[in-house]
Structures are given as structure tokens and as C-alpha cells.
Design an enzyme around this catalytic site. Structure first.
Site, short mmCIF file in Angstrom:
data_model
loop_
_atom_site.label_atom_id
_atom_site.label_comp_id
_atom_site.label_asym_id
_atom_site.label_seq_id
_atom_site.Cartn_x
_atom_site.Cartn_y
_atom_site.Cartn_z
N GLU A 106 47.28 18.56 21.19
CA GLU A 106 46.89 17.47 22.10
C GLU A 106 46.28 17.99 23.41
OE1 GLU A 106 50.88 15.61 21.61
OE2 GLU A 106 49.70 13.78 21.60
N ALA B 245 55.69 20.43 22.65
CA ALA B 245 56.69 20.12 23.67
C ALA B 245 57.95 20.93 23.40
CB ALA B 245 57.02 18.63 23.62
N GLU C 249 54.82 15.99 14.73
CA GLU C 249 55.84 15.13 15.35
C GLU C 249 56.62 14.31 14.34
OE1 GLU C 249 52.77 15.50 16.46
OE2 GLU C 249 52.86 15.96 18.61
N GLY D 160 52.01 18.98 21.05
CA GLY D 160 51.36 18.95 22.36
C GLY D 160 50.31 20.04 22.51
N1 COA Z 1 60.28 23.94 21.47
C1 COA Z 1 61.31 24.76 21.76
N2 COA Z 1 61.42 26.01 21.25
C2 COA Z 1 60.45 26.42 20.44
C3 COA Z 1 59.35 25.62 20.10
C4 COA Z 1 59.30 24.32 20.65
N3 COA Z 1 58.28 23.49 20.40
N4 COA Z 1 58.56 26.30 19.24
C5 COA Z 1 59.14 27.50 19.07
N5 COA Z 1 60.28 27.58 19.78
C6 COA Z 1 61.20 28.71 19.88
C7 COA Z 1 62.05 28.81 18.61
O1 COA Z 1 63.17 27.93 18.68
C8 COA Z 1 62.45 30.27 18.65
O2 COA Z 1 63.49 30.43 19.57
P1 COA Z 1 64.73 31.45 19.22
O3 COA Z 1 64.06 32.79 19.13
O4 COA Z 1 65.62 31.29 20.41
O5 COA Z 1 65.30 30.99 17.93
C9 COA Z 1 61.20 30.95 19.25
O6 COA Z 1 60.48 29.93 19.91
C10 COA Z 1 60.29 31.55 18.18
O7 COA Z 1 60.01 30.53 17.23
P2 COA Z 1 60.28 30.71 15.64
O8 COA Z 1 60.38 29.35 15.05
O9 COA Z 1 61.39 31.65 15.40
O10 COA Z 1 58.90 31.43 15.24
P3 COA Z 1 58.15 31.32 13.85
O11 COA Z 1 57.04 32.32 13.89
O12 COA Z 1 59.10 31.38 12.70
O13 COA Z 1 57.51 29.84 13.81
C11 COA Z 1 56.36 27.95 14.78
C12 COA Z 1 56.56 29.47 14.79
C13 COA Z 1 55.43 27.60 15.95
C14 COA Z 1 55.71 27.52 13.44
C15 COA Z 1 57.74 27.25 14.91
O14 COA Z 1 58.40 27.80 16.05
C16 COA Z 1 57.66 25.76 15.10
O15 COA Z 1 57.50 25.03 14.14
N6 COA Z 1 57.80 25.28 16.36
C17 COA Z 1 57.85 23.87 16.66
C18 COA Z 1 56.46 23.26 16.61
C19 COA Z 1 56.56 21.77 16.83
O16 COA Z 1 57.12 21.03 16.05
N7 COA Z 1 55.96 21.30 17.95
C20 COA Z 1 55.93 19.91 18.31
C21 COA Z 1 57.06 19.58 19.23
S1 COA Z 1 57.08 17.84 19.69
#
Ligand code: COA
Length: 264
Positions: free
Chosen positions: A115, A67, A135, A112
Site C-alpha cells: 500500500e 503493519a 490482510e 501496508g
Molecule cells: N509485524 C510484526 N512482526 C513481523 C511482521 C509484521 N508484519 N513481519 C515480520 N515480522 C517479524 C516476525 O514475527 C519475525 O520476528 P521473530 O524473529 O521475533 O520471530 C521477524 O519479523 C522475521 O520474520 P519471519 O516471519 O521469521 O521471516 P520469514 O522470512 O520466514 O517470512 C514474511 C517473512 C515477510 C513472509 C513473514 O514475516 C510475514 O508473512 N510477515 C507478515 C506479513 C503480513 O501479513 N503483513 C500484513 C500485516 S497487516
């Protein structure tokens, strides 16, 4: 409907590819993406030309990064419930439509993302796929059916471990624990999935629709709506808790969260 976040492609044999495309957030799901998914999936379910749906992420890094945390971080309890309910509408379409839905997981499938993948009939993972339910690290719970469906794929104790720890699961482990049916090389991943899925696209749609209905019913989707409603309420209840605010603010501020003891 003009689509902003979904790309649609046809691959022959009635195979329709639906790609989620929000590259700046690694294909995170905001309300607009979910609305588009709902509309497109309804239309594809009714389109006689579509025999099989492959759902995947645009780009080579991410399927769906969960999400959209920036969008949901300030939601109230009732907004949280509504957001989960929208996710449920999408996941129920994938799970219950009378056509096979296959998740081609090409990279991160977190929160998500996992999911949505487990609402599909089965998962084919690229060797670069990474699954997980992070989460708890944000002070919330899976809200798009993960508390119900993950255990069907990996069994109850493993689902508990994954949801309580939030740890990530790479493709090989996903295969070993029954989350992914197959793991395919990352190079030309989608073409390989299409080749695999042609076998399904060439069979009788009516026979597949009947088998899907029975397989779903016999593996107890009874009480599905009741269980999903309970999940949406619990998901909503955590919005506004100190841990949820801290968890999501920490993500946006790119730091580790500091959680409190038991609040609710
Ligand atoms: N919601 C909003 N923005 C998100 C996102 C999410 N779920 N997942 C990634 N992004 C954004 C980051 O904030 C970043 O934005 P920025 O460039 O403006 O800073 C961009 O996408 C790239 O992500 P980044 O974290 O820099 O890449 P990474 O390769 O270091 O890590 C992930 C990738 C997927 C491991 C990491 O982004 C992450 O943990 N995301 C969240 C996953 C999560 O918790 N999902 C459940 C949500 S309820």
C-alpha cells in the site's frame, strides 16, 4: 526530530533516499515509524533542495513487511480507525506532494508495504521483490488505501483477486500486471534505481509538479478523502472480530488461523 526508524541519504540531482529501518521485524510499520514518515515526508515536500524522493527498505530482504501485527493485534475498533487514518496521512503525502515519489521495492512489500508502494508515483522492483495484500489471512482488510489504489495499478478484477486471496506476487508477475514499472537485478539495486531516477531529477521541478497534479486529478482522486474514510471505518470495524483476533494471534504464535463464518 530525532529519527529512530528512518535513514535519510542524498544521492545528488536533488534525489533524497528515505529508508525504513526496523530490521528485527523486516521493516514492519508501527505507529512510531508512521509518525516519523509523516514528519520526514512533510519536511522533504517543503525542502527546495529535494527534487525526487526514493522510498526503500533497509537491508536486502524487505521493503516493508506490512503493519506491525504485534502492535495492532489488540487494538479496539476506534484504535483501528486511527491507525488506518495515520497510514492515510502518510500515503496521501506520497501520492499528492508536488514532487515525484518512487518506491524502490527491494524485497517483501506485504500488506501496508504494497500500500505504501502504490501510494508512490510508480514502483521499481528488485528481482527479489514480493508484493501482496495478505490482510484476509489476518481477519482484516487493507487499511492504508489498498482498497482504492491497487485497482488503479492492476485493474479491478486483479485487485479483487489479490485482496480476496492474499496471495504473493513476485517481481516478474508484478511487472506483467502493471504493479511495477521496471524490474532490476538485486545486486546494487538501489544504485541502479538512483541512476534511473537521475533522468527525473534533472528535469524542471515546476513542470513535473504541474504534470503530477493533473495526472492525479484526471485519474480521479476526486472523493479521495471520502473513500479513504470509508476504508478506515471498515478496517476499524474488523478489529475486535473473532477472525481478526484469531488471524493475528495465529501469526504471532506461528500457526495457521482457524476462521469462522461471516461475522459482520
Ligand atoms: N509485524 C510484526 N512482526 C513481523 C511482521 C509484521 N508484519 N513481519 C515480520 N515480522 C517479524 C516476525 O514475527 C519475525 O520476528 P521473530 O524473529 O521475533 O520471530 C521477524 O519479523 C522475521 O520474520 P519471519 O516471519 O521469521 O521471516 P520469514 O522470512 O520466514 O517470512 C514474511 C517473512 C515477510 C513472509 C513473514 O514475516 C510475514 O508473512 N510477515 C507478515 C506479513 C503480513 O501479513 N503483513 C500484513 C500485516 S497487516
Amino acid at each position: 526530530m530525532t529519527l529512530k526508524y528512518l535513514l535519510l541519504e542524498s544521492a545528488g540531482f536533488g534525489i533524497r533516499i528515505v529508508k525504513i529501518s526496523r530490521p528485527q521485524t523486516l521493516n514492519a510499520l508501527n505507529t512510531s515509524v508512521l509518525q516519523e514518515m509523516k514528519e520526514v515526508l512533510k519536511k522533504e515536500a517543503d525542502d527546495p533542495a529535494t527534487r525526487v524522493i526514493i522510498l526503500t527498505g533497509d537491508g536486502d530482504k524487505s521493503f516493508i513487511a506490512g503493519a506491525d501485527i504485534s502492535e495492532i493485534k489488540d487494538k479496539s475498533e476506534s484504535d483501528g480507525v486511527q491507525f488506518a487514518q495515520l497510514g492515510h496521512e502518510v500515503t496521501k503525502l506520497l501520492e499528492l506532494m508536488p514532487k515525484p515519489t518512487i518506491a524502490a521495492v527491494n524485497g517483501y512489500a506485504l500488506g501496508g508495504g504494497t500500500e505504501i508502494a502504490i501510494a508512490c508515483d510508480f514502483i521499481i522492483a528488485s528481482e527479489k521483490a514480493v508484493f501482496g495484500q495478505p490482510e484476509v489471512s489476518l481477519g482484516i482488510i487493507p487499511g492504508f488505501g489498498g482498497t482504492l489504489r491497487l485497482a488503479k495499478f492492476v485493474g479491478l478484477p486483479r485487485a479483487k483477486e489479490l485482496i480476496f486471496s492474499g496471495r504473493r506476487v513476485k517481481a516478474d508477475e508484478a511487472y506483467e500486471i502493471g504493479l511495477a514499472n521496471h524490474v532490476l537485478p538485486a545486486e546494487n539495486f538501489l544504485s541502479q534505481v538512483v541512476e534511473f531516477v537521475k533522468m527525473i531529477g534533472s528535469q524542471s521541478c515546476s513542470a513535473i509538479a504541474q504534470s503530477k497534479k493533473l495526472l492525479n486529478e484526471f485519474s480521479e482522486t476526486t472523493g479521495l478523502n471520502f473513500k479513504l474514510d470509508a476504508e478506515a471505518l471498515a478496517f476499524g470495524r474488523l478489529f475486535g472480530s473473532e477472525d481478526q483476533r484469531e488471524g493475528m494471534t495465529a501469526f504471532v504464535e506461528k500457526r495457521k488461523p482457524k476462521f469462522k463464518g461471516l461475522e459482520i
